[in-house]
Motif scaffolding. Structure first.
Motif, PDB file in Angstrom:
ATOM      1  N   ALA A 142       4.531  18.238 -35.786  1.00 21.94           N
ATOM      2  CA  ALA A 142       3.373  18.093 -35.313  1.00 21.94           C
ATOM      3  C   ALA A 142       3.430  19.157 -33.820  1.00 21.94           C
ATOM      4  O   ALA A 142       2.561  19.684 -33.531  1.00 21.94           O
ATOM      5  CB  ALA A 142       3.012  16.803 -34.922  1.00 21.94           C
ATOM      6  N   GLY A 143       4.593  18.728 -33.301  1.00 19.30           N
ATOM      7  CA  GLY A 143       4.935  19.584 -32.103  1.00 19.30           C
ATOM      8  C   GLY A 143       5.120  21.150 -32.625  1.00 19.30           C
ATOM      9  O   GLY A 143       4.432  21.790 -31.526  1.00 19.30           O
ATOM     10  N   LEU A 144       5.448  21.600 -33.451  1.00 17.66           N
ATOM     11  CA  LEU A 144       5.274  23.074 -33.862  1.00 17.66           C
ATOM     12  C   LEU A 144       3.967  23.544 -34.281  1.00 17.66           C
ATOM     13  O   LEU A 144       3.426  24.485 -33.641  1.00 17.66           O
ATOM     14  CB  LEU A 144       6.073  23.281 -35.088  1.00 17.66           C
ATOM     15  N   VAL A 145       3.061  22.624 -34.700  1.00 18.40           N
ATOM     16  CA  VAL A 145       1.558  22.910 -34.861  1.00 18.40           C
ATOM     17  C   VAL A 145       0.892  23.132 -33.301  1.00 18.40           C
ATOM     18  O   VAL A 145       0.281  23.946 -33.356  1.00 18.40           O
ATOM     19  CB  VAL A 145       0.848  21.982 -35.648  1.00 18.40           C
ATOM     20  N   VAL A 146       1.073  22.337 -32.569  1.00 17.76           N
ATOM     21  CA  VAL A 146       0.554  21.964 -31.344  1.00 17.76           C
ATOM     22  C   VAL A 146       0.993  23.150 -30.575  1.00 17.76           C
ATOM     23  O   VAL A 146       0.292  23.763 -29.724  1.00 17.76           O
ATOM     24  CB  VAL A 146       0.667  20.799 -30.626  1.00 17.76           C
ATOM     25  N   GLY A 147       2.349  23.420 -30.504  1.00 18.13           N
ATOM     26  CA  GLY A 147       2.980  24.723 -29.806  1.00 18.13           C
ATOM     27  C   GLY A 147       2.342  26.044 -30.460  1.00 18.13           C
ATOM     28  O   GLY A 147       2.105  26.761 -29.623  1.00 18.13           O
ATOM     29  N   GLY A 148       2.298  26.223 -31.683  1.00 18.96           N
ATOM     30  CA  GLY A 148       1.639  27.255 -32.357  1.00 18.96           C
ATOM     31  C   GLY A 148       0.276  27.606 -31.714  1.00 18.96           C
ATOM     32  O   GLY A 148      -0.147  28.692 -31.544  1.00 18.96           O
ATOM     33  N   LEU A 149      -0.673  26.409 -31.985  1.00 16.54           N
ATOM     34  CA  LEU A 149      -1.968  26.656 -31.442  1.00 16.54           C
ATOM     35  C   LEU A 149      -2.028  27.101 -30.171  1.00 16.54           C
ATOM     36  O   LEU A 149      -2.884  27.681 -29.622  1.00 16.54           O
ATOM     37  CB  LEU A 149      -2.584  25.441 -31.574  1.00 16.54           C
ATOM     38  N   SER A 150      -0.976  26.455 -29.118  1.00 20.79           N
ATOM     39  CA  SER A 150      -1.093  26.819 -27.461  1.00 20.79           C
ATOM     40  C   SER A 150      -0.565  28.165 -27.531  1.00 20.79           C
ATOM     41  O   SER A 150      -1.441  28.862 -26.844  1.00 20.79           O
ATOM     42  CB  SER A 150       0.019  26.111 -26.868  1.00 20.79           C
ATOM     43  N   ILE A 151       0.238  28.782 -28.222  1.00 22.45           N
ATOM     44  CA  ILE A 151       0.507  30.233 -28.162  1.00 22.45           C
ATOM     45  C   ILE A 151      -0.589  31.118 -28.614  1.00 22.45           C
ATOM     46  O   ILE A 151      -0.842  32.022 -27.843  1.00 22.45           O
ATOM     47  CB  ILE A 151       2.047  30.505 -28.885  1.00 22.45           C
ATOM     48  N   LEU A 152      -1.020  30.889 -29.594  1.00 20.54           N
ATOM     49  CA  LEU A 152      -2.194  31.675 -29.951  1.00 20.54           C
ATOM     50  C   LEU A 152      -3.343  31.719 -29.044  1.00 20.54           C
ATOM     51  O   LEU A 152      -3.992  32.692 -28.929  1.00 20.54           O
ATOM     52  CB  LEU A 152      -2.652  31.163 -31.357  1.00 20.54           C
ATOM     53  N   LEU A 153      -3.736  30.405 -28.600  1.00 23.13           N
ATOM     54  CA  LEU A 153      -4.778  30.312 -27.606  1.00 23.13           C
ATOM     55  C   LEU A 153      -4.545  31.194 -26.359  1.00 23.13           C
ATOM     56  O   LEU A 153      -5.428  31.964 -25.856  1.00 23.13           O
ATOM     57  CB  LEU A 153      -5.062  29.125 -27.169  1.00 23.13           C
ATOM     58  N   TYR A 154      -3.064  31.021 -25.902  1.00 24.52           N
ATOM     59  CA  TYR A 154      -2.756  31.946 -24.922  1.00 24.52           C
ATOM     60  C   TYR A 154      -2.832  33.279 -25.040  1.00 24.52           C
ATOM     61  O   TYR A 154      -3.568  34.133 -24.335  1.00 24.52           O
ATOM     62  CB  TYR A 154      -1.349  31.481 -24.301  1.00 24.52           C
ATOM     63  N   ILE A 155      -2.258  33.764 -26.167  1.00 25.68           N
ATOM     64  CA  ILE A 155      -2.542  35.227 -26.527  1.00 25.68           C
ATOM     65  C   ILE A 155      -3.909  35.669 -26.482  1.00 25.68           C
ATOM     66  O   ILE A 155      -4.106  36.811 -25.984  1.00 25.68           O
ATOM     67  CB  ILE A 155      -1.719  35.567 -27.785  1.00 25.68           C
ATOM     68  N   ARG A 156      -4.722  34.893 -27.240  1.00 22.74           N
ATOM     69  CA  ARG A 156      -5.889  35.198 -27.382  1.00 22.74           C
ATOM     70  C   ARG A 156      -6.774  35.456 -25.886  1.00 22.74           C
ATOM     71  O   ARG A 156      -7.419  36.188 -25.587  1.00 22.74           O
ATOM     72  CB  ARG A 156      -6.975  34.517 -28.009  1.00 22.74           C
ATOM     73  N   VAL A 157      -6.560  34.546 -25.040  1.00 19.44           N
ATOM     74  CA  VAL A 157      -7.059  34.488 -23.703  1.00 19.44           C
ATOM     75  C   VAL A 157      -6.446  35.285 -22.579  1.00 19.44           C
ATOM     76  O   VAL A 157      -7.120  36.144 -21.985  1.00 19.44           O
ATOM     77  CB  VAL A 157      -6.871  33.026 -22.891  1.00 19.44           C
ATOM     78  N   ALA A 158      -5.104  35.489 -22.710  1.00 18.87           N
ATOM     79  CA  ALA A 158      -4.459  36.607 -21.803  1.00 18.87           C
ATOM     80  C   ALA A 158      -4.510  37.943 -22.086  1.00 18.87           C
ATOM     81  O   ALA A 158      -4.800  38.727 -21.367  1.00 18.87           O
ATOM     82  CB  ALA A 158      -3.124  36.002 -21.455  1.00 18.87           C
ATOM     83  N   GLY A 159      -4.174  37.860 -23.643  1.00 17.29           N
ATOM     84  CA  GLY A 159      -4.371  39.574 -24.122  1.00 17.29           C
ATOM     85  C   GLY A 159      -3.331  40.370 -23.433  1.00 17.29           C
ATOM     86  O   GLY A 159      -2.277  39.985 -22.733  1.00 17.29           O
ATOM     87  N   SER A 160      -3.445  41.686 -23.490  1.00 23.04           N
ATOM     88  CA  SER A 160      -2.647  42.480 -22.833  1.00 23.04           C
ATOM     89  C   SER A 160      -3.536  43.411 -22.161  1.00 23.04           C
ATOM     90  O   SER A 160      -4.774  43.460 -22.373  1.00 23.04           O
ATOM     91  CB  SER A 160      -1.743  43.374 -23.999  1.00 23.04           C
ATOM     92  N   ASP A 161      -2.913  43.999 -21.046  1.00 21.47           N
ATOM     93  CA  ASP A 161      -3.701  44.707 -20.150  1.00 21.47           C
ATOM     94  C   ASP A 161      -4.096  46.369 -20.671  1.00 21.47           C
ATOM     95  O   ASP A 161      -5.051  46.672 -20.552  1.00 21.47           O
ATOM     96  CB  ASP A 161      -3.151  45.056 -18.824  1.00 21.47           C
TER      97      ASP A 161
END
Length: 108
Positions: free
Chosen positions: A40-59
């Protein structure tokens, strides 16, 4: 060393991920409770990372232009007074130049 823009992007991404996790906690927690805690921790962590990458993106992905959010069909309508007409003409000119270059590459 991170630039000021990079730091603001990092902060924006972290706040967005935190807000999304807090808002979606019941939706995430219910299915995650069916999994063993490490999974469950891996799933939530993975979702968090994917969401961060989507929001922050690269310059490199965005040039910071508000025009990216405006559909091209609205340049001559609703956004004509805020520079939409000029933006539409610029994009048409760029496309014409690219087509001319493609034609030259094919012909010669």
């Amino acid at each position: 060393m991170a630039s000021a823009r990079g730091l603001s992007s990092l902060a924006k991404g972290m706040v967005t991920v935190l807000a999304a996790l807090l808002l979606l906690a019941p939706v995430i927690a219910a299915p995650a409770s069916l999994l063993p805690p490490p999974a469950a921790g891996l799933v939530v962590g993975g979702l968090s990372i994917l969401l961060y990458i989507r929001v922050a993106g690269s310059d490199d992905e965005r040039d910071g232009s508000v025009w990216n959010a405006i559909p091209r069909r609205q340049y001559d309508g609703r956004h004509v007074e805020s520079g939409g007409l000029a933006r539409g003409e610029q994009e048409a000119a760029i496309e014409e130049i690219q087509q001319d270059a493609d034609n030259r590459d094919r012909n010669g």
